[in-house]
Design a protein around this motif. Structure first.
Motif, short mmCIF file in Angstrom:
data_model
loop_
_atom_site.label_atom_id
_atom_site.label_comp_id
_atom_site.label_asym_id
_atom_site.label_seq_id
_atom_site.Cartn_x
_atom_site.Cartn_y
_atom_site.Cartn_z
N SER A 7 0.83 -1.21 0.00
CA SER A 7 0.00 0.00 0.00
C SER A 7 0.87 1.26 0.00
O SER A 7 0.51 2.26 -0.62
N LYS A 8 2.02 1.21 0.67
CA LYS A 8 2.92 2.36 0.66
C LYS A 8 3.57 2.53 -0.71
O LYS A 8 3.75 3.65 -1.18
N ILE A 13 3.78 5.51 -5.90
CA ILE A 13 3.61 5.53 -7.35
C ILE A 13 2.59 6.60 -7.74
O ILE A 13 2.83 7.39 -8.65
N VAL A 14 1.48 6.64 -7.03
CA VAL A 14 0.44 7.65 -7.31
C VAL A 14 1.01 9.05 -7.12
O VAL A 14 0.81 9.93 -7.97
N GLU A 15 1.74 9.26 -6.04
CA GLU A 15 2.33 10.58 -5.78
C GLU A 15 3.31 10.98 -6.88
O GLU A 15 3.35 12.13 -7.31
N SER A 16 4.09 10.02 -7.35
CA SER A 16 5.06 10.29 -8.40
C SER A 16 4.37 10.66 -9.72
O SER A 16 4.77 11.62 -10.39
N GLU A 46 -5.70 8.55 -8.89
CA GLU A 46 -5.05 9.54 -8.03
C GLU A 46 -5.64 9.54 -6.61
O GLU A 46 -4.97 9.93 -5.67
N GLN A 47 -6.87 9.09 -6.46
CA GLN A 47 -7.48 9.06 -5.13
C GLN A 47 -7.22 7.75 -4.39
O GLN A 47 -6.93 7.76 -3.20
N LYS A 48 -7.33 6.62 -5.11
CA LYS A 48 -7.26 5.32 -4.45
C LYS A 48 -6.10 4.45 -4.91
O LYS A 48 -5.84 3.40 -4.32
N GLY A 49 -5.44 4.84 -6.00
CA GLY A 49 -4.32 4.05 -6.51
C GLY A 49 -4.75 2.82 -7.30
O GLY A 49 -3.95 1.96 -7.58
N VAL A 50 -6.02 2.77 -7.68
CA VAL A 50 -6.55 1.61 -8.39
C VAL A 50 -6.64 1.95 -9.88
O VAL A 50 -7.25 2.95 -10.25
N ILE A 51 -6.03 1.07 -10.72
CA ILE A 51 -6.05 1.30 -12.16
C ILE A 51 -5.66 0.01 -12.87
O ILE A 51 -4.95 -0.82 -12.30
#
Length: 101
Positions: A7-8, A13-16, A46-51
């Motif tokens: 999760s971290k 990854i999302v932040e990057s 961008e909100q949940k990291g799911v894609i």
């Protein structure tokens, strides 16, 4: 072995990706259009990291980083310490399938 939780990693990854988007001065709508990914998918990422992998790769192709991902996933080259290790590695057959469970 991982020393950081998945999760971290996902959050990093999302932040990057978000930082790259902002550095390019792109809105979510702009990145969505350029990448060919629905805006709702980008927002969810961008909100949940799911894609999906497909959408993730499309986004990377716009913001950059796709080549780095491909390079990071290449198998590592073997470094031999002796000729015996070289000969032993040549004797091994290369498996094309995994073991059954």
């Amino acid at each position: 072995m991982l020393f950081i939780s998945l999760s971290k990693i996902q959050k990093k990854i999302v932040e990057s990706i978000r930082a790259r988007r902002l550095q390019m001065e792109l809105t979510q709508e702009g990145l969505s259009e350029r990448a060919g990914v629905p805006l709702s998918t980008l927002r969810k990422f961008e909100q949940k990291g799911v894609i999906s992998l497909d959408s993730f790769l499309k986004i990377l192709s716009v913001v950059g980083g796709l080549e780095e991902i491909v390079d990071a996933l290449k198998p590592k080259e073997q470094h031999f310490k002796s000729i015996d290790e070289v000969l032993k590695s040549e004797e091994k057959t290369i498996r094309k399938r995994g073991n059954r469970k």
